[in-house]
Scaffold this active site. Structure first.
Site, PDB file in Angstrom:
ATOM      1  N   GLU A   1      65.710   1.364  56.705  1.00 56.51           N
ATOM      2  CA  GLU A   1      66.978   1.497  57.467  1.00 56.51           C
ATOM      3  C   GLU A   1      66.937   2.720  58.381  1.00 56.51           C
ATOM      4  OE1 GLU A   1      69.469  -0.523  57.424  1.00 56.51           O
ATOM      5  OE2 GLU A   1      69.439  -1.611  55.527  1.00 56.51           O
TER       6      GLU A   1
ATOM      7  N   LEU B   1      64.304  17.323  32.315  1.00 61.89           N
ATOM      8  CA  LEU B   1      63.963  16.512  31.142  1.00 61.89           C
ATOM      9  C   LEU B   1      62.550  16.797  30.635  1.00 61.89           C
ATOM     10  CD1 LEU B   1      66.556  14.967  32.033  1.00 61.89           C
ATOM     11  CD2 LEU B   1      65.475  12.926  31.085  1.00 61.89           C
TER      12      LEU B   1
ATOM     13  N   ASN C   1      73.865  -0.486  61.229  1.00 63.41           N
ATOM     14  CA  ASN C   1      74.985   0.444  60.980  1.00 63.41           C
ATOM     15  C   ASN C   1      75.707   0.077  59.690  1.00 63.41           C
ATOM     16  OD1 ASN C   1      74.486   1.629  63.457  1.00 63.41           O
ATOM     17  ND2 ASN C   1      75.988   0.351  64.526  1.00 63.41           N
TER      18      ASN C   1
END
Ligand code: TGC
Ligand code: FAD
Length: 392
Positions: A371, A346, A248
């Site tokens: 994660e 670009l 978390n």
């Protein structure tokens, strides 16, 4: 009332900065100055060579950025918003720098701070906050990624010690760490161990040939009859809840960090389209270019506001995991879309290391996966909406 005709800064069109306290703005500015002065100049070379400048650990420590949201034991004890702003400024240079700080503060120091004994905290936290000792976090295994409950690493009691066997894969900082937080199965459920990396039986191998997060060390950790005394077991870490609670903290940093990478892509594209001429005009004068720039700016500002909202909730009342997942899910996906759109603006120049955009885009592919993948966070939010866990 302020002058309504005042000029607006493109990267802060909504004046989100005005929502920060003076202290938060000062922290953001000092991290930004440091990052632009110390980290930006060599990053393209580090990315190309696949190296991480480990020596910055001390200067990150001097700036108070390691474990900065933790109280005591040499940590800065700053609020969640300040931690988020620091992550944003570091990731505006490269996700590898934010990864380093996330892992050190949220994944290696936090479990010691939250689940460790007083002796463990006094032994490890001050030197980790100073950047004198580097940490890593070993949860994932080759066959246990999204589902860490499937891990095979074991810890067996042997007299006064524990004997660890198994391996961890994809571990940030692994090859440069002085200490690893290793999660292992025991007869009595999952437990966490503080493993000094010079312990006999512990070794690492760095992952080679990465095309993402090249300026970050990613390693396999191998534990082969690695003997750890009971005094290095985290006494209050019980079950999968303990490592997931550390995530978390790190996921919160990512919610902010990726908006830094997105900002860098946006400002690069804005500068470029203002000076690049085709058909006798700057390409920014074409409506299609402006539409893209506006879409990028809108998502950048929405994501930054979301990060700030979640930071305020975290500081005021704590952040439920589903809110963290909401933020990680949205902000990483939008940052990736921003990078891809900016890269297109670009043209051919966008594919080189002369500009940061494709480097950010490649890094964000890892951030999308680590994660908790985008799909796992979708399911966490889905469970919060429906009450039905759909992971298995
Ligand atoms: P489940 O049965 O749902 O939960 C087990 C226990 O944990 C509790 N829990 C949490 N507690 C705190 N915070 C959270 N976010 C929590 N999520 C769950 C839960 O209440 C339960 O507690 P208890 O007391 O009842 O036992 O577990 P599950 O096996 O069904 O899995 C749920 C799932 C899929 C959401 C979880 O496994 C998950 O999040 N998977 C993703 C794995 C992941 O994110 N790995 C990341 C590894 S570290 C990393 O990537 C670092 S990158 C670093 C960098 O470079 O920045
Ligand atoms: P898998 O879990 O095999 O997933 C593969 C695909 O299947 C994904 O798209 C996933 O979303 C999907 N999937 C899986 N389950 C479901 C489901 N139930 N429903 C729908 N789709 C599903 N780990 C650590 O412990 N410490 C670290 O420091 C660390 N650093 C990392 C650094 C980098 C650069 C990378 C790339 C990874 C790192 N990781 C670390 C590992 C990371 O957390 C895992 O890669 C991640 O959790 C996903 O696991 P996996 O790669 O095994 O993918």
């Amino acid at each position: 009332m302020k002058d309504l005709a005042r000029p607006l800064a493109p990267e802060d069109l909504l004046e989100i900065s005005s929502l920060l306290s003076l202290e938060e703005a000062a922290i953001r500015d000092s991290v930004r100055r440091y990052a632009e002065r110390e980290l930006a100049p060599g990053i393209a070379e580090h990315f190309e060579a696949g190296t991480f400048p480990k020596e910055i650990s001390r200067s990150l420590g001097d700036l108070g950025l390691l474990g900065m949201h933790l109280e005591g034991y040499g940590c800065a004890g700053l609020n969640a918003v300040s931690y988020g702003l620091a992550c944003l400024e570091l990731e505006a240079i490269d996700s590898g720098f934010r990864s380093f700080v996330s892992v050190q503060g949220s994944l290696a120091m936090f479990p010691i701070w939250k689940y460790g004994s007083e002796d463990q905290k006094e032994e490890w936290l001050p030197k980790m906050a100073a950047g004198e000792a580097i940490g890593c976090f070993g949860l994932t295994e080759t066959d246990a990624g999204s589902d860490p409950s499937g891990m095979r690493t074991t810890a067996k009691r042997s007299g006064p010690d524990w004997v660890l066997n198994g391996s961890k894969m994809w571990i940030t900082n692994g090859g440069i760490a002085d200490v690893a937080i290793v999660w292992a199965k025991t007869e009595d459920g999952l437990k966490g161990f503080i493993v000094p990396t010079d312990t006999p039986g512990f070794s690492t191998t760095d992952v080679a040939k990465k095309l993402s997060l090249r300026a970050s060390v990613t390693s396999e950790l191998i534990m082969d009859d690695c003997r750890i005394p009971e005094s290095l077991r985290l006494p209050d870490a019980k079950g999968l809840r303990a490592p997931l609670s550390c995530l978390n903290e790190a996921r919160f940093g990512i919610i902010w960090g990726v908006m830094g990478a997105a900002r860098s892509c946006f400002t690069t594209a804005l500068d470029y389209t203002g000076s690049r001429r085709q058909f006798d005009k700057p390409i920014a004068s074409f409506q299609l270019t402006q539409e893209r720039l506006v879409q990028i700016a809108v998502e950048l500002h929405k994501g930054t506001l979301l990060a700030l909202h979640l930071g305020r909730v975290k500081d005021e009342s704590g952040l439920p995991p589903a809110m963290v997942s909401f933020g990680k899910l949205n902000n990483v996906a939008e940052a990736l879309k921003i990078a891809r759109s900016a890269r297109g603006l670009l043209g051919a120049n966008g594919i080189t290391l002369e500009y940061p955009i494709l480097r950010h885009m490649n890094n964000l592919e890892s951030v999308y996966t680590y994660e908790g993948t985008n799909e796992i966070h979708t399911l966490i939010v889905g469970e919060a909406l429906t009450g039905i866990p759909a992971y298995r």
